[in-house]
Design an enzyme around this catalytic site. Structure first.
Site, PDB file in Angstrom:
ATOM      1  N   ASP A  41      -6.873   3.847  10.088  1.00  0.00           N
ATOM      2  CA  ASP A  41      -6.270   3.605   9.379  1.00  0.00           C
ATOM      3  C   ASP A  41      -7.554   3.695   8.046  1.00  0.00           C
ATOM      4  OD1 ASP A  41      -4.317   1.223   7.426  1.00  0.00           O
ATOM      5  OD2 ASP A  41      -4.201   0.679   9.493  1.00  0.00           O
ATOM      6  N   ARG A  78       1.021  -1.104   0.684  1.00  0.00           N
ATOM      7  CA  ARG A  78      -0.192  -0.197  -0.115  1.00  0.00           C
ATOM      8  C   ARG A  78       0.971   1.353   0.084  1.00  0.00           C
ATOM      9  NH1 ARG A  78      -4.578   0.489   2.549  1.00  0.00           N
ATOM     10  NH2 ARG A  78      -4.429  -1.615   4.699  1.00  0.00           N
ATOM     11  N   TYR A  79       1.998   0.879   0.607  1.00  0.00           N
ATOM     12  CA  TYR A  79       3.058   2.289   1.032  1.00  0.00           C
ATOM     13  C   TYR A  79       4.623   1.779  -0.343  1.00  0.00           C
ATOM     14  CZ  TYR A  79      -0.016   3.051   4.763  1.00  0.00           C
ATOM     15  OH  TYR A  79      -1.697   2.773   5.002  1.00  0.00           O
ATOM     16  N   CYS A 117      -2.637 -17.601  14.536  1.00  0.00           N
ATOM     17  CA  CYS A 117      -2.450 -16.662  15.315  1.00  0.00           C
ATOM     18  C   CYS A 117      -2.062 -17.370  17.284  1.00  0.00           C
ATOM     19  CB  CYS A 117      -3.147 -16.034  15.848  1.00  0.00           C
ATOM     20  SG  CYS A 117      -2.944 -14.145  14.717  1.00  0.00           S
ATOM     21  N   CYS A 125     -10.888  -8.461  15.842  1.00  0.00           N
ATOM     22  CA  CYS A 125      -9.676  -9.118  14.824  1.00  0.00           C
ATOM     23  C   CYS A 125     -10.032  -8.461  13.589  1.00  0.00           C
ATOM     24  CB  CYS A 125      -9.741 -10.339  14.194  1.00  0.00           C
ATOM     25  SG  CYS A 125      -8.644 -10.734  13.018  1.00  0.00           S
ATOM     26  N   ASP A 138     -10.221  -0.565  13.574  1.00  0.00           N
ATOM     27  CA  ASP A 138     -10.835  -0.840  12.312  1.00  0.00           C
ATOM     28  C   ASP A 138     -12.555  -0.865  12.756  1.00  0.00           C
ATOM     29  OD1 ASP A 138      -8.491  -0.029  10.888  1.00  0.00           O
ATOM     30  OD2 ASP A 138      -7.807  -2.386  12.167  1.00  0.00           O
ATOM     31  N   ARG A 153       7.381   0.194   1.648  1.00  0.00           N
ATOM     32  CA  ARG A 153       6.646  -1.186   2.816  1.00  0.00           C
ATOM     33  C   ARG A 153       5.939  -2.092   1.929  1.00  0.00           C
ATOM     34  NH1 ARG A 153       5.694   3.864   4.113  1.00  0.00           N
ATOM     35  NH2 ARG A 153       4.269   4.158   6.298  1.00  0.00           N
ATOM     36  N   ARG A 205      -8.915  -8.945  10.458  1.00  0.00           N
ATOM     37  CA  ARG A 205      -8.820  -9.578   9.039  1.00  0.00           C
ATOM     38  C   ARG A 205      -8.745 -11.078   9.184  1.00  0.00           C
ATOM     39  NH1 ARG A 205      -2.648  -8.713   8.971  1.00  0.00           N
ATOM     40  NH2 ARG A 205      -2.836  -7.425   7.809  1.00  0.00           N
ATOM     41  N   LYS A 215      -3.542   4.649   6.578  1.00  0.00           N
ATOM     42  CA  LYS A 215      -3.528   5.097   8.283  1.00  0.00           C
ATOM     43  C   LYS A 215      -3.257   6.810   7.942  1.00  0.00           C
ATOM     44  CE  LYS A 215      -0.849   1.356   9.942  1.00  0.00           C
ATOM     45  NZ  LYS A 215      -0.380   0.552   8.659  1.00  0.00           N
ATOM     46  N   CYS A 240      -8.263 -12.380  18.738  1.00  0.00           N
ATOM     47  CA  CYS A 240      -8.651 -11.105  19.133  1.00  0.00           C
ATOM     48  C   CYS A 240      -9.848 -11.004  19.015  1.00  0.00           C
ATOM     49  CB  CYS A 240      -7.474  -9.888  18.887  1.00  0.00           C
ATOM     50  SG  CYS A 240      -6.288 -10.269  19.270  1.00  0.00           S
TER      51      CYS A 240
END
Ligand code: PLP
Length: 348
Positions: free
Chosen positions: A308, A92-93, A105, A112, A271, A96, A114, A315, A109
Site C-alpha cells: 500500500d 478507496r477503490y 481483535c 498493526c 506499511d 469495493r 490501524r 495497493k 499484532c
C-alpha cells in the site's frame, strides 16, 4: 480487556517491559491461549528456553523496539481517513468498500497499521451506523464487494454478524469478504459463526497468517469447517523481519496453506505504521526473497507481492522486472533462476 492467558509464560525481561509505563501507552498486549500454546510448543519460558526469534513471540509480545517511531512512520499510513465518507467506511477503490465493524481483535499484532482504531473504545458498529452505510450502498450501485474489517470482522457475535450481513445485503447485493485472524488464533469461536457465514455466500474469508507455526491442529480444523460450509478461503501474509523474511519459511507456509485448501492471495510489504521499523524488510531484499520464492513454489502457492503506497495511493503489485531488455527483434525474459530467454515481439 481480559488479562493474559494463564498458559502464557513471559521471561523476566518480557514481563518487565509489558508491565512498564511505556508499553501501556501503545497497543496493549493481547493474545489468546491458542497462541500461547503454539509459543510453548516452540520453547518453554519457565525454564529459560525461550527462543527469542520465535515467530509467534515476535508478532505478539511487546518489545522496547516498538517505542522507536521513525519520522517517515505515520499514524494512518494508508491515508484511510481521506477516503472515509463515514467514520467506519473506507471507499478507496470504485467497486469495493471496507467497513470497520468493530475495533476488537482476538490478538494485537505488534505491527498493526490501524492503531488509530484497533483496541480503542469505538466498539461494535451501531444500528445507526449500519443505516448510514446502507444508504451509501443504495446510492452507489457500482459497489460489488463489501469487506468487513476492523478490528477483526469475526469478533462480532453471531447476532451482530447476522445484522451487518443481512442489512447490507438487503441494501445492495454484493460479495462479502471478511478479513480475520480468528480461525487461526481463536478457532473456538468458529463453530458458532460458520452457520451464519454460510447463509451469506458468496462470502470469502481472508485469513491473516504469517508463519506455518500458526497453523496448529485447531486452526486446520476451523479452515476445514469453513471450506465444508462452502465458504471460500484465501490468505494474506505480512512480510516481517525475523518472522518470515526468508524464501524457505514463506514456501513452507504457502505450500501448507495450499494443502489445506487455502489460496495464498497477498504477501504485503509492511506499511509505515508507527513503531514498526524493527519488522521492516528492505524493499530490494524483499523483491529478492519473492523472486527466490517464485522459483520454489507452484503458481497456486504463490501470492501477489504488494504494498500500500504510503499516503493513500493504493495497493500496487511489486515485481522484479521479468522483462530484462527490449531489442529490435523482441524481448529478453528473466527466468526464476536469473537466466535470460528470448521472446519475440508481437507488433511486427
Ligand atoms: C486492500 C483494500 C481493498 C481490497 O483490495 P483488493 O486488491 O481487491 O484485495 C479494498 N479497500 C481498501 C480500502 C483496501 O485497503
Amino acid at each position: 480487556m481480559p488479562g493474559p492467558p494463564r498458559n502464557l509464560h513471559l521471561t523476566v525481561d518480557e514481563a518487565a517491559f509489558v508491565s512498564s509505563q511505556e508499553s501501556a501507552t501503545r497497543l496493549p498486549m493481547r493474545l489468546t491461549s491458542t497462541v500461547a500454546q503454539l509459543m510453548q510448543a516452540a520453547g518453554d519460558a519457565s525454564n529459560g528456553q525461550v527462543p527469542h526469534n520465535d515467530p509467534l513471540r515476535l508478532q505478539f509480545i511487546p518489545r522496547a523496539a516498538e517505542l522507536v517511531v521513525r519520522p517517515e512512520e505515520r499514524a494512518d499510513p494508508l491515508g484511510e481517513s481521506e477516503h472515509s465518507p463515514y467514520p467506519r467506511l473506507v471507499h478507496r477503490y470504485p467497486d469495493r468498500i471496507l467497513i470497520l465493524v468493530t475495533d476488537k481483535c482476538a490478538v494485537h499484532c505488534r505491527y498493526c497499521f490501524r492503531t488509530r482504531f484497533t483496541g480503542t473504545a469505538a466498539g461494535v458498529i451501531s444500528d445507526g451506523e449500519i443505516d448510514d452505510i446502507c444508504g451509501y450502498l443504495r446510492s452507489h450501485p457500482e459497489i460489488r464487494e463489501i469487506i468487513l474489517s476492523g478490528g477483526d470482522g469475526l469478533m462480532l457475535s453471531p447476532r451482530e454478524l447476522d445484522a451487518v450481513l443481512s442489512r447490507t445485503r438487503a441494501a445492495l447485493r454484493c460479495t462479502f469478504r471478511i478479513a480475520t485472524r480468528v480461525p487461526v488464533v481463536e478457532p473456538g469461536l468458529m463453530d458458532a459463526r460458520i452457520p451464519c457465514l454460510a447463509r451469506f455466500r458468496p462470502l470469502w474469508i481472508v485469513l491473516q497468517v504469517n508463519h506455518v507455526n500458526e497453523l496448529g491442529p485447531a486452526a486446520c480444523e476451523a479452515i476445514e469447517a469453513l471450506l465444508s460450509a462452502g465458504i471460500s478461503v484465501v490468505s494474506q501474509t505480512v512480510l516481517l523481519r525475523g518472522v518470515n523474511d526468508d524464501a524457505g519459511v514463506l514456501a513452507a507456509l504457502f505450500v501448507r496453506l495450499v494443502e489445506l485448501g487455502v489460496k495464498p492471495y497477498y504477501l504485503f510489504q509492511m506499511d509505515l505504521a508507527q513503531g514498526t521499523s524493527h519488522f521492516r524488510v528492505d524493499l530490494n531484499r524483499a523483491l529478492g526473497i519473492v523472486t527466490e520464492l517464485r522459483g520454489r513454489v507452484s503458481g497456486l502457492a504463490m501470492p501477489v507481492f504488494a504494498v500500500d503506497i504510503p499516503g493513500g495511493h493504493g495497493k500496487v503489485r511489486l515485481e522484479e522486472s521479468a522483462l530484462a531488455e527490449r531489442h529490435d527483434h523482441g524481448y529478453l525474459i528473466r527466468a526464476a533462476d536469473g537466466s535470460l530467454h528470448e521472446y519475440p515481439r508481437g507488433d511486427l
